[in-house]
Scaffold this active site. Structure first.
Site, PDB file in Angstrom:
ATOM      1  N   GLY A  63      -7.904  -8.837   2.921  1.00  0.00           N
ATOM      2  CA  GLY A  63      -8.777  -9.144   4.043  1.00  0.00           C
ATOM      3  C   GLY A  63      -8.074  -9.637   5.289  1.00  0.00           C
ATOM      4  O   GLY A  63      -8.709  -9.897   6.300  1.00  0.00           O
TER       5      GLY A  63
ATOM      6  N   MET B  92      -5.362  -8.062   6.924  1.00  0.00           N
ATOM      7  CA  MET B  92      -4.782  -7.043   7.784  1.00  0.00           C
ATOM      8  C   MET B  92      -5.864  -6.052   8.227  1.00  0.00           C
ATOM      9  O   MET B  92      -7.005  -6.114   7.787  1.00  0.00           O
ATOM     10  CB  MET B  92      -3.649  -6.327   7.059  1.00  0.00           C
ATOM     11  CG  MET B  92      -2.628  -7.292   6.431  1.00  0.00           C
ATOM     12  SD  MET B  92      -1.836  -8.365   7.626  1.00  0.00           S
ATOM     13  CE  MET B  92      -0.748  -7.198   8.393  1.00  0.00           C
TER      14      MET B  92
ATOM     15  N   SER C  84      16.194 -42.924  -9.944  1.00  0.00           N
ATOM     16  CA  SER C  84      14.975 -42.148  -9.709  1.00  0.00           C
ATOM     17  C   SER C  84      14.794 -42.057  -8.204  1.00  0.00           C
ATOM     18  O   SER C  84      14.865 -43.072  -7.505  1.00  0.00           O
ATOM     19  CB  SER C  84      13.764 -42.832 -10.347  1.00  0.00           C
ATOM     20  OG  SER C  84      12.602 -42.093 -10.087  1.00  0.00           O
TER      21      SER C  84
ATOM     22  N   TYR D  76      14.387 -35.042 -14.943  1.00  0.00           N
ATOM     23  CA  TYR D  76      12.936 -34.957 -15.013  1.00  0.00           C
ATOM     24  C   TYR D  76      12.315 -35.086 -13.628  1.00  0.00           C
ATOM     25  O   TYR D  76      12.943 -35.584 -12.684  1.00  0.00           O
ATOM     26  CB  TYR D  76      12.355 -36.033 -15.944  1.00  0.00           C
ATOM     27  CG  TYR D  76      12.496 -37.453 -15.422  1.00  0.00           C
ATOM     28  CD1 TYR D  76      11.564 -38.010 -14.550  1.00  0.00           C
ATOM     29  CD2 TYR D  76      13.577 -38.245 -15.813  1.00  0.00           C
ATOM     30  CE1 TYR D  76      11.695 -39.298 -14.073  1.00  0.00           C
ATOM     31  CE2 TYR D  76      13.716 -39.543 -15.339  1.00  0.00           C
ATOM     32  CZ  TYR D  76      12.775 -40.065 -14.468  1.00  0.00           C
ATOM     33  OH  TYR D  76      12.907 -41.331 -13.983  1.00  0.00           O
TER      34      TYR D  76
ATOM     35  N   CYS E 131      10.398 -38.996  -8.395  1.00  0.00           N
ATOM     36  CA  CYS E 131       8.978 -39.363  -8.426  1.00  0.00           C
ATOM     37  C   CYS E 131       8.299 -38.923  -7.133  1.00  0.00           C
ATOM     38  O   CYS E 131       8.786 -39.215  -6.046  1.00  0.00           O
ATOM     39  CB  CYS E 131       8.816 -40.871  -8.581  1.00  0.00           C
ATOM     40  SG  CYS E 131       9.554 -41.506 -10.092  1.00  0.00           S
TER      41      CYS E 131
ATOM     42  N   HIS F 161     -14.828  -9.673   0.472  1.00  0.00           N
ATOM     43  CA  HIS F 161     -13.794 -10.462   1.149  1.00  0.00           C
ATOM     44  C   HIS F 161     -13.812 -11.921   0.704  1.00  0.00           C
ATOM     45  O   HIS F 161     -12.780 -12.491   0.347  1.00  0.00           O
ATOM     46  CB  HIS F 161     -14.001 -10.361   2.670  1.00  0.00           C
ATOM     47  CG  HIS F 161     -13.067 -11.234   3.462  1.00  0.00           C
ATOM     48  ND1 HIS F 161     -13.411 -12.503   3.870  1.00  0.00           N
ATOM     49  CD2 HIS F 161     -11.808 -11.019   3.902  1.00  0.00           C
ATOM     50  CE1 HIS F 161     -12.405 -13.030   4.538  1.00  0.00           C
ATOM     51  NE2 HIS F 161     -11.419 -12.151   4.576  1.00  0.00           N
TER      52      HIS F 161
ATOM     53  N   LYS G  36       0.830  -1.208   0.000  1.00  0.00           N
ATOM     54  CA  LYS G  36       0.000   0.000   0.000  1.00  0.00           C
ATOM     55  C   LYS G  36       0.862   1.254   0.000  1.00  0.00           C
ATOM     56  O   LYS G  36       0.608   2.200  -0.761  1.00  0.00           O
ATOM     57  CB  LYS G  36      -0.931  -0.030   1.211  1.00  0.00           C
ATOM     58  CG  LYS G  36      -2.073   0.969   1.130  1.00  0.00           C
ATOM     59  CD  LYS G  36      -3.038   0.774   2.291  1.00  0.00           C
ATOM     60  CE  LYS G  36      -4.106  -0.245   1.950  1.00  0.00           C
ATOM     61  NZ  LYS G  36      -4.083  -1.453   2.729  1.00  0.00           N
TER      62      LYS G  36
END
Length: 892
Positions: free
Chosen positions: A108, A110, A775, A866, A846, A456, A30
């Site tokens: 919503g 604070m 893996s 991967y 995995c 809100h 803000k």
């Protein structure tokens, strides 16, 4: 010279900060927005900011730093000079708003205090010119101060308001006249004394200092802590912004509103928002009245709307992103109170990113980063089927997408209890308030009767990806009786099953038919764009052809984990598995395995066909054998009942035999017991059957023109010799089968292992001399590194470690992301040592880390090839991997 602590809005120079993010970290979102709007020349109420770090020091010491009070007083004097009003003066009172402002938007969460500086004497003087406005502002201030500063909550005052309106036959607060507002003020003062056993403080300086402390404290409120934890927001602290009040409740030429420079629901390029005539800002977000749209306001005040649109677009062009702005009109004069990056649905985020890219406002890398990986799951939500025959009972604003069915719960505390009991519930409220946040995140959906798309409930639901419908005005919600009615008829009560569709806004009784989402249009284009940047491959965990198909649709590049034990659990083969387990000699076991072989072979043929041309990693049997036997407790109960009856027939003997077998096979700690390669080495006939099924499937598939990339995984290796022995048993067998079939695999079969034991990680260099791929199994590796049994610790003490003990022992659940200090170090050792020993070895992981940016960034940095996750999360992993690559390139 004293440290500068307090900054007037025009004393902040944004150019001195390396980025907007740095400016926000110092002055809060803000405060940063107000500084930028001041620089751009927008009409804002003048004021000052206390930076974020001072709320953290206050939390530690419960004291203000030296000179803070003096600098606040000096800043008030500057405000007086600039405005021409005097703080605490009866004739020309300077009234203030005290607003929090965290670096990362927490809608919503604070606290804000409005109309500060009022006293009853000031209200009486103001009433000489505008009585209704004066008394309305006074009663609002009493409630705001009591709620935020004295922490009484606003419910006692809301109850007074509701009873007061009912006694006078009025529905809305706007219908109350000046005398009635004055009477309310007296009731509020009485309630304040009743709640706190003291009179309302009328000294403006006491009000100011106490309110600043309240904003400091709001950073550590229960709801703010819960929101930060859910969204992984660092402990930045909150700034305090003190601004001159501008009054949207002055008259009918005044009002307050919230607007977005583009639609937060679907990303449409048009300024949209909501506006309440004769109201203050809290009325919009609280949803106490249903607002009008900007289009409706344009018909009544075209000049104001034209100015709003021009300035909103100016802000979007400055920030190069969709903005969420708060405005107030005071007697026909427009003020901007706030601008921040707007919360949006995932669909809107994708469209806005693509549109801004096409309009050359942002570049491609920025467009990729504009959609948070975790938000992608929203686009994978189900929606109500167009074939659904049920008619909705009511329709509200479609605030956040997704179709869900759950039990209606009217109370946040009860919602949390139901969540702990693993119930799927939809939170039903008149409107939600900031303190309702813990109940909201315990729900799978939100339904309110009040509010608009910027209230809100709507903003928070969009921020956390919850399907939500707000402002279902025809729905009469009685939170005390826990019922919801339409036209006076009760439609559902607490515990009843209801469905909501956050795409259409429709509410249904009972369960409805839903359809799966599709990856098309801009979403498909966005994912393809992400694929250009990511370096991590994305595979899937799939045990059936259908799972593999689903993953392919979502962009999977192969199967990283096919769990063969899942195939054993099918109804048509479990009895055959049991026969194999209970076999009393090798001959009987091999005969049982022969019955399983054709079933496994067909499974693999079907999966190879689906994944044509893509790698398929098949893990040989991993769990201990007793897990496939019937439930032990159920067998004991049935056996005992038969024995008591004296029935020692065929069923009694079957159960006696099975219980004996179970006792032979069961282990005190099966996770560390006779499973994986340990089972394969002691019962190699099981693995031989599985490899035979795989090779036969490969032969048949390749002859049919399918491009098979087979990787065979031996699980749970802790010692290289376990791997060597099995490979020496299985690989020659596979090669002989291929030779007999006169077939050379188009792609060489790879033999590898799952690294899930710390010893395997530490001896990776030795194992890599024998294995062609690794893996990581995140679940077992995490359990063994921590010494945690996941099934036990999550239910018993892990949540206490994270949420209840202060300071927390652990920040996060290590099963939800990679624990860098423990598991992460083992992964890094494995990759480095493995690649030293075998430069060509490929390494994957995995588990459901696929959508966690924290984990993906680490895996990208370590250099994994991967990640493999469930079919549903494949698109999330694609986006997270692209983010990791771009952020790495930018050195972020």
């Amino acid at each position: 010279m004293a440290e500068k602590i307090v900054y007037m809005f025009d004393e902040v120079d944004p150019s001195k900060f390396s980025s907007t993010e740095d400016l926000k970290i110092h002055f809060g979102g803000k405060g940063a927005g107000l500084a930028n709007m001041t620089l751009l020349g927008l009409p804002i109420p003048y004021g000052f900011t206390i930076p974020c770090k001072y709320s953290l020091s206050y939390a530690e010491t419960n004291k203000w730093p030296d000179h803070l009070k003096d600098q606040i007083n000096e800043s008030i004097a500057k405000l007086e000079k600039k405005s021409g009003y005097i703080f605490g003066d009866i004739e020309k009172p300077l009234l203030l708003s005290i607003r929090s402002g965290a670096p990362i938007s927490m809608p919503g969460m604070m606290d804000t205090v409005l109309n500060l500086g009022m006293s009853k004497a000031i209200a009486e003087k103001m009433a000489e010119k505008n009585a209704r406005f004066a008394w309305d502002s006074w009663r609002r201030f009493i409630m705001s101060f009591s709620d935020i500063v004295k922490e009484t909550g606003r419910e006692p005052y809301d109850e007074i308001m509701d009873e007061f309106k009912e006694s006078r036959g009025k529905k809305l607060d706007i219908e109350l006249n000046a005398d009635e507002m004055k009477d309310l003020g007296e009731l509020y003062l009485k309630k304040f004394h009743e709640l706190l056993d003291k009179d309302f403080p009328e000294d403006p300086w006491e009000q100011l200092y106490a309110s600043i402390n309240a904003v400091f404290n709001s950073w550590n409120s229960e709801r703010a802590v819960a929101y930060r934890k859910m969204n992984k927001i660092p402990n930045y602290g909150t700034a305090v912004n003190v601004m001159r009040m501008v009054f949207g409740n002055l008259n009918d030429k005044s009002g307050t509103g919230v607007l977005f420079t583009r639609s937060p629901m679907d990303g449409e390029h048009k300024v949209m928002g909501e506006y309440l005539i004769n109201a203050q800002g809290e009325d919009v977000v609280a949803g106490v009245r249903t607002p009008i749209s900007m289009e409706e306001l344009k018909e009544e005040q075209p000049d104001i709307v034209k100015q709003i649109f021009e300035l909103a677009n100016l802000l979007e062009n400055h920030y190069k992103d969709m903005q969420d702005c708060e405005i107030t009109v005071e007697d026909g004069k427009l003020f901007f109170l706030q601008t921040r990056t707007g919360k949006r649905t995932a669909g809107a985020a994708v469209k806005i990113a693509i549109d801004m890219l096409d309009d050359k406002i942002i570049d491609e890398e920025t467009a990729v980063l504009r959609v948070a990986p975790e938000k992608i799951e929203e686009l994978l939500h189900k929606r109500i089927s167009p074939n659904e025959k049920k008619l909705p009972i009511v329709r509200g604003f479609n605030a956040s997408p997704g179709a869900v069915t759950g039990r209606a719960i009217f109370d946040c505390g009860r919602a949390i209890e139901e969540k702990r009991a693993n119930q799927r519930i939809i939170l039903v409220r008149k409107e939600t308030k900031p303190e309702d946040f813990p109940g909201m995140i315990a729900s799978i959906g939100i339904l309110t009767s009040r509010g608009g798309k910027t209230c809100h409930a709507a903003v928070v639901a969009r921020g956390i990806g919850l399907p939500a419908i707000v402002g279902a005005g025809e729905l009469e919600i009685d939170e005390e009786k826990r019922t919801a009615s339409v036209g006076g008829e009760v439609k559902f009560k607490e515990g009843d099953l209801i469905s909501i569709d956050g795409i259409t806004g429709n509410v249904y009784i009972g369960e409805v038919e839903v359809v799966d989402p599709e990856i098309t249009g801009e979403f498909s284009r966005y994912l393809v764009m992400c694929d250009k940047y990511r370096k991590l491959g994305v595979r899937t965990n799939a045990d059936t052809p259908q799972m593999a198909l689903d993953a392919l649709k979502n962009g999977a590049e192969g199967i990283g984990l096919c769990r063969t034990e899942r195939m054993f659990n099918a109804k048509d083969r479990l009895p055959k598995v049991v026969d194999m387990i209970v076999a009393e000699n090798l001959d009987k076991r091999e005969k049982a395995l022969d019955k399983l072989l054709p079933l496994q072979r067909q499974d693999f043929i079907d999966i190879f066909k689906v994944m044509d041309g893509k790698p398929v990693t098949v893990r040989l049997l991993d769990p201990p054998l007793h897990e496939f036997l019937p439930d032990y407790k159920s067998m004991v109960v049935e056996f005992t009942e038969l024995r008591v009856k004296g029935d020692k027939g065929k069923r009694f003997k079957e159960l006696e035999f099975m219980l004996k077998k179970y006792e032979e096979l069961k282990e005190e700690n099966a996770m560390l017991g006779h499973r994986g390669v340990r089972l394969g080495n002691t019962h190699p006939e099981i693995y031989k059957m599985q490899v035979k099924a795989l090779i036969e499937a490969l032969i048949e598939s390749q002859k049919a023109g399918v491009d098979v990339h087979l990787e065979i995984m031996l699980p749970l290796v802790s010692h290289v010799n376990e791997f060597i022995r099995l490979k020496e048993l299985l690989k020659p067998m596979a090669e002989e089968m291929l030779e007999n079939a006169d077939l050379v695999p188009k792609n060489p079969i790879q033999w590898g292992t799952m690294i899930e034991i710390p010893r395997a990680a530490l001896t990776a260099g030795e194992i890599a001399k024998e294995a062609e791929f690794f893996s990581f199994g995140t679940n077992d590796l995490t359990q063994m590194t921590f010494g945690f049994s996941r099934d036990d610790v999550e239910a018993k003490f892990l949540t206490k470690y994270i949420d209840e003990i202060y300071p927390p022992i652990m920040k996060d659940n290590p099963f939800e992301h990679i624990d860098i200090e423990g598991v992460g170090k083992l992964i890094e050792i494995t990759v480095v040592d493995g690649r030293k020993a075998r430069p060509g070895i490929h390494v994957g992981i995995c588990g459901e880390v696929g959508g966690d940016p924290h984990s993906i960034q680490f895996l990208h940095d370590v250099g994994l090839d991967y990640v493999s996750c469930s079919p549903f999360r494949v698109p999330v992993a694609r986006v997270a991997a692209a983010h990791a690559a771009i952020l790495d390139k930018k050195n972020v």
